[in-house]
Design a protein around this motif. Structure first.
Motif, PDB file in Angstrom:
ATOM      1  N   VAL A 113       0.070   2.093  -0.277  1.00  0.00           N
ATOM      2  CA  VAL A 113      -0.726   0.868  -0.374  1.00  0.00           C
ATOM      3  C   VAL A 113      -2.003   1.162  -1.137  1.00  0.00           C
ATOM      4  O   VAL A 113      -2.380   2.323  -1.361  1.00  0.00           O
ATOM      5  CB  VAL A 113      -1.081   0.298   1.018  1.00  0.00           C
ATOM      6  N   SER A 114      -2.676   0.105  -1.539  1.00  0.00           N
ATOM      7  CA  SER A 114      -3.990   0.221  -2.165  1.00  0.00           C
ATOM      8  C   SER A 114      -5.018  -0.376  -1.217  1.00  0.00           C
ATOM      9  O   SER A 114      -4.791  -1.451  -0.642  1.00  0.00           O
ATOM     10  CB  SER A 114      -4.010  -0.515  -3.509  1.00  0.00           C
ATOM     11  N   LEU A 115      -6.124   0.322  -1.045  1.00  0.00           N
ATOM     12  CA  LEU A 115      -7.204  -0.141  -0.170  1.00  0.00           C
ATOM     13  C   LEU A 115      -8.444  -0.451  -0.990  1.00  0.00           C
ATOM     14  O   LEU A 115      -8.770   0.277  -1.931  1.00  0.00           O
ATOM     15  CB  LEU A 115      -7.555   0.925   0.868  1.00  0.00           C
ATOM     16  N   MET A 117     -12.308  -0.487  -0.134  1.00  0.00           N
ATOM     17  CA  MET A 117     -13.127  -0.025   0.980  1.00  0.00           C
ATOM     18  C   MET A 117     -14.608  -0.121   0.663  1.00  0.00           C
ATOM     19  O   MET A 117     -15.036   0.025  -0.485  1.00  0.00           O
ATOM     20  CB  MET A 117     -12.764   1.423   1.338  1.00  0.00           C
ATOM     21  N   ALA A 148      -4.394  -3.324  -6.445  1.00  0.00           N
ATOM     22  CA  ALA A 148      -5.610  -3.984  -5.959  1.00  0.00           C
ATOM     23  C   ALA A 148      -5.969  -5.174  -6.840  1.00  0.00           C
ATOM     24  O   ALA A 148      -6.357  -6.242  -6.342  1.00  0.00           O
ATOM     25  CB  ALA A 148      -6.760  -2.984  -5.910  1.00  0.00           C
ATOM     26  N   THR A 188      -8.841   2.699  -3.482  1.00  0.00           N
ATOM     27  CA  THR A 188      -8.366   4.043  -3.153  1.00  0.00           C
ATOM     28  C   THR A 188      -6.979   4.002  -2.530  1.00  0.00           C
ATOM     29  O   THR A 188      -6.613   3.018  -1.888  1.00  0.00           O
ATOM     30  CB  THR A 188      -9.336   4.721  -2.156  1.00  0.00           C
ATOM     31  N   PRO A 190      -4.587   5.373   0.535  1.00  0.00           N
ATOM     32  CA  PRO A 190      -4.990   5.685   1.912  1.00  0.00           C
ATOM     33  C   PRO A 190      -5.081   7.169   2.223  1.00  0.00           C
ATOM     34  O   PRO A 190      -5.753   7.561   3.175  1.00  0.00           O
ATOM     35  CB  PRO A 190      -3.895   5.012   2.751  1.00  0.00           C
ATOM     36  N   ARG A 205     -15.013   1.459   5.501  1.00  0.00           N
ATOM     37  CA  ARG A 205     -14.300   0.397   6.188  1.00  0.00           C
ATOM     38  C   ARG A 205     -13.432  -0.363   5.189  1.00  0.00           C
ATOM     39  O   ARG A 205     -13.828  -0.569   4.053  1.00  0.00           O
ATOM     40  CB  ARG A 205     -15.326  -0.530   6.850  1.00  0.00           C
ATOM     41  N   THR A 206     -12.252  -0.793   5.632  1.00  0.00           N
ATOM     42  CA  THR A 206     -11.301  -1.459   4.741  1.00  0.00           C
ATOM     43  C   THR A 206     -11.543  -2.968   4.699  1.00  0.00           C
ATOM     44  O   THR A 206     -11.566  -3.624   5.745  1.00  0.00           O
ATOM     45  CB  THR A 206      -9.856  -1.190   5.187  1.00  0.00           C
ATOM     46  N   GLU A 209      -6.100  -4.421   2.281  1.00  0.00           N
ATOM     47  CA  GLU A 209      -4.948  -3.520   2.186  1.00  0.00           C
ATOM     48  C   GLU A 209      -3.800  -4.297   1.562  1.00  0.00           C
ATOM     49  O   GLU A 209      -3.409  -5.347   2.058  1.00  0.00           O
ATOM     50  CB  GLU A 209      -4.541  -2.996   3.557  1.00  0.00           C
ATOM     51  N   THR A 210      -3.266  -3.770   0.463  1.00  0.00           N
ATOM     52  CA  THR A 210      -2.194  -4.473  -0.243  1.00  0.00           C
ATOM     53  C   THR A 210      -0.850  -4.237   0.449  1.00  0.00           C
ATOM     54  O   THR A 210      -0.706  -3.305   1.253  1.00  0.00           O
ATOM     55  CB  THR A 210      -2.083  -3.981  -1.693  1.00  0.00           C
TER      56      THR A 210
END
Length: 258
Positions: A113-115, A117, A148, A188, A190, A205-206, A209-210
């Protein structure tokens, strides 16, 4: 004189292995384990030096950790078939496997996944708070950035219109921009941010999230003998069953390979 030169050339020819022989000899002496540069080389070395140590024990020969300074250089090394073993991001799977003959061995269990943050104490609380802000990213062509970007657009945040995506050399650089206040958020994968949190002494902190796709793949070049490929696979699969193995996996930010 001609006889001497001819003999010298013959000796050199007999003593010089063919490319195939050279590859076989390298496999017998040591293997190169390439990890795509999602963090700086120093940070990756701390994570993967113990991994290569364990693989060396299982293979009975040296396995050497390698990475590159940029994504482009690492991909060029994949295309040159320089690595014997490689951990690659999912978007490179067709290049490594379909185009250059690497053999898929394992993948991490968790989805990729892509985050997006922010710092834990950031005033930004919702995704809509990113309007007008700068979001730092790794190099613009890497998977997490594409993922993202698509997710932000789906939520009404269009790059260059109401949010700015600014690319940097690596995830480390991306987070650094957030810490020094040059960006409000960082894109980023994970498995990267825990190492950054530890080294920088901060918490993130997220915000986003994709959806996930198949995760990191471990591939092996065909020049690695089949019995050694089996040893590598069985060794890594067994790590989730031991305390020391779980520590290795924890540093790689995965619970297990499958």
């Amino acid at each position: 004189m001609r006889v001497v030169i001819a003999l010298a050339m013959l000796i050199l020819a007999l003593g010089s292995p063919s490319p195939a022989q050279a590859a076989d000899q390298r496999t017998l002496d040591s293997d190169k384990f390439g990890v795509f540069p999602y963090l700086s080389a120093i940070r990756l070395d701390k994570i993967y030096a113990p991994v290569t140590g364990e693989l060396s024990k299982n293979l009975g020969r040296k396995v050497r950790f390698r990475t590159s300074s940029t994504f482009e250089k690492f991909l060029a090394n994949i295309k040159a078939e320089d690595y014997d073993i490689a951990l690659i991001q999912p978007f490179w799977y067709p290049v490594a496997v379909d185009q250059h003959g690497y053999l898929p061995l394992l993948r991490t269990e968790e989805p990729f996944v892509s985050l997006v943050m922010v710092l834990e104490d950031s005033a930004l609380r919702t995704l809509d708070d990113l309007r007008g802000e700068v979001v730092a990213t790794p190099p613009a062509f890497v998977p997490v950035v594409h993922m993202a970007r698509s997710a932000l657009i789906e939520r009404g945040l269009v790059p260059r219109e109401n949010v700015t995506l600014r690319a940097y050399k690596s995830v480390d650089s991306c987070f650094h921009q957030v810490v020094i206040g040059e960006a409000s958020a960082c894109v980023t994968p994970p498995f990267a941010f825990r190492s950054v949190e530890k080294s920088m002494g901060v918490k993130f902190r997220t915000l986003l999230e994709t959806p996930g796709i198949p995760n990191l793949a471990l591939v092996v070049h065909p020049r690695v003998p089949e019995q050694d490929r089996d040893r590598i696979k069985q060794a890594i699969l067994s790590w989730s069953d031991t305390e020391s193995g779980q520590a290795l996996l924890g540093n790689m930010q995965t619970k297990k390979f499958r």
